[in-house]
Design a protein around this motif. Structure first.
Motif, PDB file in Angstrom:
ATOM      1  N   GLN A 101       0.830  -1.209   0.000  1.00 47.93           N
ATOM      2  CA  GLN A 101       0.000   0.000   0.000  1.00 47.93           C
ATOM      3  C   GLN A 101       0.867   1.263   0.000  1.00 47.93           C
ATOM      4  OE1 GLN A 101      -2.251  -0.944   3.514  1.00 47.93           O
ATOM      5  NE2 GLN A 101      -3.876  -1.967   2.355  1.00 47.93           N
ATOM      6  N   GLU A 102       1.944   1.249   0.780  1.00 48.88           N
ATOM      7  CA  GLU A 102       2.845   2.405   0.827  1.00 48.88           C
ATOM      8  C   GLU A 102       3.584   2.585  -0.501  1.00 48.88           C
ATOM      9  OE1 GLU A 102       5.185   1.661   4.324  1.00 48.88           O
ATOM     10  OE2 GLU A 102       3.603   2.406   5.655  1.00 48.88           O
ATOM     11  N   MET A 103       3.953   1.476  -1.151  1.00 45.03           N
ATOM     12  CA  MET A 103       4.576   1.576  -2.484  1.00 45.03           C
ATOM     13  C   MET A 103       3.644   2.309  -3.441  1.00 45.03           C
ATOM     14  SD  MET A 103       6.117  -2.251  -3.193  1.00 45.03           S
ATOM     15  CE  MET A 103       6.462  -1.901  -4.931  1.00 45.03           C
ATOM     16  N   ARG A 104       2.396   1.879  -3.487  1.00 44.28           N
ATOM     17  CA  ARG A 104       1.434   2.476  -4.423  1.00 44.28           C
ATOM     18  C   ARG A 104       1.122   3.923  -4.068  1.00 44.28           C
ATOM     19  NH1 ARG A 104       3.407  -1.135  -7.376  1.00 44.28           N
ATOM     20  NH2 ARG A 104       2.190  -2.986  -7.847  1.00 44.28           N
ATOM     21  N   GLU A 105       1.043   4.235  -2.761  1.00 40.87           N
ATOM     22  CA  GLU A 105       0.767   5.615  -2.336  1.00 40.87           C
ATOM     23  C   GLU A 105       1.853   6.583  -2.786  1.00 40.87           C
ATOM     24  OE1 GLU A 105       0.142   5.436   1.889  1.00 40.87           O
ATOM     25  OE2 GLU A 105      -1.798   4.421   1.659  1.00 40.87           O
ATOM     26  N   ARG A 106       3.099   6.129  -2.832  1.00 41.84           N
ATOM     27  CA  ARG A 106       4.185   7.017  -3.264  1.00 41.84           C
ATOM     28  C   ARG A 106       4.431   6.942  -4.777  1.00 41.84           C
ATOM     29  NH1 ARG A 106       7.186   3.156  -0.256  1.00 41.84           N
ATOM     30  NH2 ARG A 106       8.540   1.955  -1.616  1.00 41.84           N
ATOM     31  N   GLY A 107       3.557   6.226  -5.485  1.00 38.16           N
ATOM     32  CA  GLY A 107       3.630   6.189  -6.937  1.00 38.16           C
ATOM     33  C   GLY A 107       4.526   5.114  -7.511  1.00 38.16           C
ATOM     34  N   ASP A 108       5.010   4.199  -6.693  1.00 35.73           N
ATOM     35  CA  ASP A 108       5.849   3.104  -7.176  1.00 35.73           C
ATOM     36  C   ASP A 108       4.958   2.074  -7.863  1.00 35.73           C
ATOM     37  OD1 ASP A 108       7.490   0.863  -7.559  1.00 35.73           O
ATOM     38  OD2 ASP A 108       8.491   1.080  -5.616  1.00 35.73           O
ATOM     39  N   GLN A 109       5.116   1.934  -9.167  1.00 36.55           N
ATOM     40  CA  GLN A 109       4.293   1.015  -9.951  1.00 36.55           C
ATOM     41  C   GLN A 109       5.024  -0.280 -10.311  1.00 36.55           C
ATOM     42  OE1 GLN A 109       0.960   1.429 -10.498  1.00 36.55           O
ATOM     43  NE2 GLN A 109       1.346   3.082  -9.037  1.00 36.55           N
ATOM     44  N   THR A 110       6.099  -0.601  -9.591  1.00 35.35           N
ATOM     45  CA  THR A 110       6.804  -1.861  -9.815  1.00 35.35           C
ATOM     46  C   THR A 110       5.804  -3.007  -9.696  1.00 35.35           C
ATOM     47  OG1 THR A 110       8.797  -0.923  -8.813  1.00 35.35           O
ATOM     48  CG2 THR A 110       8.699  -3.330  -9.019  1.00 35.35           C
ATOM     49  N   PRO A 111       5.774  -3.915 -10.677  1.00 38.90           N
ATOM     50  CA  PRO A 111       4.853  -5.050 -10.590  1.00 38.90           C
ATOM     51  C   PRO A 111       5.116  -5.886  -9.332  1.00 38.90           C
ATOM     52  CG  PRO A 111       5.768  -4.892 -12.792  1.00 38.90           C
ATOM     53  CD  PRO A 111       6.529  -3.923 -11.931  1.00 38.90           C
ATOM     54  N   VAL A 112       4.039  -6.287  -8.670  1.00 44.73           N
ATOM     55  CA  VAL A 112       4.120  -7.069  -7.437  1.00 44.73           C
ATOM     56  C   VAL A 112       3.250  -8.307  -7.566  1.00 44.73           C
ATOM     57  CG1 VAL A 112       3.628  -7.110  -4.947  1.00 44.73           C
ATOM     58  CG2 VAL A 112       4.570  -5.030  -6.004  1.00 44.73           C
ATOM     59  N   ILE A 113       3.847  -9.461  -7.283  1.00 46.47           N
ATOM     60  CA  ILE A 113       3.091 -10.700  -7.148  1.00 46.47           C
ATOM     61  C   ILE A 113       3.152 -11.099  -5.681  1.00 46.47           C
ATOM     62  CG2 ILE A 113       2.917 -13.146  -7.750  1.00 46.47           C
ATOM     63  CD1 ILE A 113       4.223 -12.489 -10.432  1.00 46.47           C
ATOM     64  N   ILE A 114       1.995 -11.180  -5.064  1.00 49.04           N
ATOM     65  CA  ILE A 114       1.922 -11.622  -3.676  1.00 49.04           C
ATOM     66  C   ILE A 114       2.011 -13.140  -3.653  1.00 49.04           C
ATOM     67  CG2 ILE A 114       0.378 -11.842  -1.680  1.00 49.04           C
ATOM     68  CD1 ILE A 114      -0.690  -9.044  -2.369  1.00 49.04           C
ATOM     69  N   THR A 115       2.852 -13.677  -2.758  1.00 48.20           N
ATOM     70  CA  THR A 115       2.947 -15.125  -2.521  1.00 48.20           C
ATOM     71  C   THR A 115       2.755 -15.334  -1.026  1.00 48.20           C
ATOM     72  OG1 THR A 115       5.351 -15.063  -2.240  1.00 48.20           O
ATOM     73  CG2 THR A 115       4.526 -15.473  -4.453  1.00 48.20           C
ATOM     74  N   THR A 116       1.647 -15.945  -0.643  1.00 40.67           N
ATOM     75  CA  THR A 116       1.301 -16.007   0.773  1.00 40.67           C
ATOM     76  C   THR A 116       0.410 -17.208   1.081  1.00 40.67           C
ATOM     77  OG1 THR A 116       0.315 -14.731   2.603  1.00 40.67           O
ATOM     78  CG2 THR A 116      -0.737 -14.534   0.450  1.00 40.67           C
ATOM     79  N   ALA A 117       0.330 -17.526   2.360  1.00 46.46           N
ATOM     80  CA  ALA A 117      -0.583 -18.573   2.814  1.00 46.46           C
ATOM     81  C   ALA A 117      -1.969 -18.010   3.112  1.00 46.46           C
ATOM     82  CB  ALA A 117      -0.018 -19.250   4.061  1.00 46.46           C
ATOM     83  N   ARG A 118      -2.124 -16.703   3.067  1.00 46.69           N
ATOM     84  CA  ARG A 118      -3.433 -16.081   3.308  1.00 46.69           C
ATOM     85  C   ARG A 118      -4.334 -16.374   2.109  1.00 46.69           C
ATOM     86  NH1 ARG A 118      -1.781 -10.008   5.437  1.00 46.69           N
ATOM     87  NH2 ARG A 118      -0.264 -10.693   7.008  1.00 46.69           N
ATOM     88  N   ASP A 119      -5.302 -17.265   2.324  1.00 47.36           N
ATOM     89  CA  ASP A 119      -6.074 -17.750   1.183  1.00 47.36           C
ATOM     90  C   ASP A 119      -7.551 -17.388   1.194  1.00 47.36           C
ATOM     91  OD1 ASP A 119      -6.832 -19.378   3.272  1.00 47.36           O
ATOM     92  OD2 ASP A 119      -6.529 -21.258   2.184  1.00 47.36           O
ATOM     93  N   ALA A 120      -8.014 -16.648   2.177  1.00 45.83           N
ATOM     94  CA  ALA A 120      -9.423 -16.254   2.204  1.00 45.83           C
ATOM     95  C   ALA A 120      -9.698 -15.286   1.055  1.00 45.83           C
ATOM     96  CB  ALA A 120      -9.778 -15.615   3.544  1.00 45.83           C
ATOM     97  N   VAL A 152       3.312 -11.225 -16.037  1.00 47.29           N
ATOM     98  CA  VAL A 152       3.315  -9.858 -15.503  1.00 47.29           C
ATOM     99  C   VAL A 152       4.400  -9.028 -16.193  1.00 47.29           C
ATOM    100  CG1 VAL A 152       3.762  -8.468 -13.434  1.00 47.29           C
ATOM    101  CG2 VAL A 152       2.254 -10.458 -13.295  1.00 47.29           C
ATOM    102  N   LEU A 153       5.568  -9.611 -16.426  1.00 46.86           N
ATOM    103  CA  LEU A 153       6.622  -8.877 -17.127  1.00 46.86           C
ATOM    104  C   LEU A 153       6.196  -8.538 -18.555  1.00 46.86           C
ATOM    105  CD1 LEU A 153       9.825 -10.717 -15.866  1.00 46.86           C
ATOM    106  CD2 LEU A 153       9.094  -8.383 -15.305  1.00 46.86           C
ATOM    107  N   ARG A 154       5.508  -9.450 -19.224  1.00 40.41           N
ATOM    108  CA  ARG A 154       5.012  -9.149 -20.583  1.00 40.41           C
ATOM    109  C   ARG A 154       4.030  -7.991 -20.550  1.00 40.41           C
ATOM    110  NH1 ARG A 154       4.634 -14.786 -21.178  1.00 40.41           N
ATOM    111  NH2 ARG A 154       2.418 -14.677 -20.700  1.00 40.41           N
ATOM    112  N   ARG A 155       3.102  -8.013 -19.591  1.00 39.24           N
ATOM    113  CA  ARG A 155       2.104  -6.940 -19.503  1.00 39.24           C
ATOM    114  C   ARG A 155       2.734  -5.593 -19.195  1.00 39.24           C
ATOM    115  NH1 ARG A 155      -0.939 -10.786 -16.502  1.00 39.24           N
ATOM    116  NH2 ARG A 155      -0.400  -9.744 -14.565  1.00 39.24           N
ATOM    117  N   ASN A 156       3.854  -5.608 -18.486  1.00 31.95           N
ATOM    118  CA  ASN A 156       4.494  -4.366 -18.064  1.00 31.95           C
ATOM    119  C   ASN A 156       5.714  -4.016 -18.898  1.00 31.95           C
ATOM    120  OD1 ASN A 156       3.091  -3.390 -15.461  1.00 31.95           O
ATOM    121  ND2 ASN A 156       3.232  -5.604 -15.245  1.00 31.95           N
ATOM    122  N   ALA A 157       5.937  -4.741 -19.989  1.00 29.18           N
ATOM    123  CA  ALA A 157       7.117  -4.501 -20.823  1.00 29.18           C
ATOM    124  C   ALA A 157       7.002  -3.154 -21.517  1.00 29.18           C
ATOM    125  CB  ALA A 157       7.271  -5.615 -21.856  1.00 29.18           C
TER     126      ALA A 157
END
Length: 166
Positions: A101-120, A152-157
């Protein structure tokens, strides 16, 4: 070929290494990048998962910086640019969702893939609505994550990198 899976650290093995050690993994397809260097920030607090995923990504031709907590990841993101972030959410010192959230708030548009056990479903929606480009629930197959990274890299190329066949 054996499938390699990353497991959640909540009592499950960190990675199936018995039949497919990271040093011997062959994914039987072209490397992710051939002509350009992709710099990826891996944010994963589990040492076994982090080491294995880092080794697999490096074998695919990526330059990987690995951080094990949210504050260290935040410091890394303040430095020279990354083309991708693989982000666990449950991290010491700063939650991954807050970091995103802080990345996006400061305008950082680096692609992010979340990898987590949070599955809800609500957690997946929160991650995507916070600015993640993709969301992968542990346990996940490394081949699936590699395909998602390429997508994701293709979409953001940029036009200059679109011909590099991710």
């Amino acid at each position: 070929m054996h499938a390699t899976h990353v497991m959640a650290s909540s009592g499950l093995p960190g990675m199936r290494l018995d039949s497919c050690p990271s040093a011997a993994v062959s994914l039987h397809r072209p490397r992710l990048v051939e002509e350009i260097r992709v710099r990826l920030l891996l944010v994963e607090d589990d040492a076994m998962i982090g080491e294995t995923v880092r080794d697999l990504l490096v074998a695919e031709g990526l330059e990987v910086d690995w951080r094990q907590d949210g504050e260290a990841a935040e410091e890394a993101l303040a430095g020279p640019g990354f083309q991708m972030v693989l982000l666990d959410l449950t991290l010491p010192r700063k939650d991954g969702l807050l970091l995103l959230q802080e990345m996006r708030e400061r305008g950082d548009q680096t692609p992010v893939i979340i990898t987590t056990a949070r599955d809800a479903s609500a957690q997946v929606v929160a991650g995507l609505n916070s600015g993640a480009d993709d969301y992968v629930v542990k346990p996940y197959g490394v081949e699936e994550v590699m395909a998602r990274i390429r997508a994701v890299l293709r979409r953001n190329a940029t036009p200059s990198t679109q011909d590099n066949h991710y």
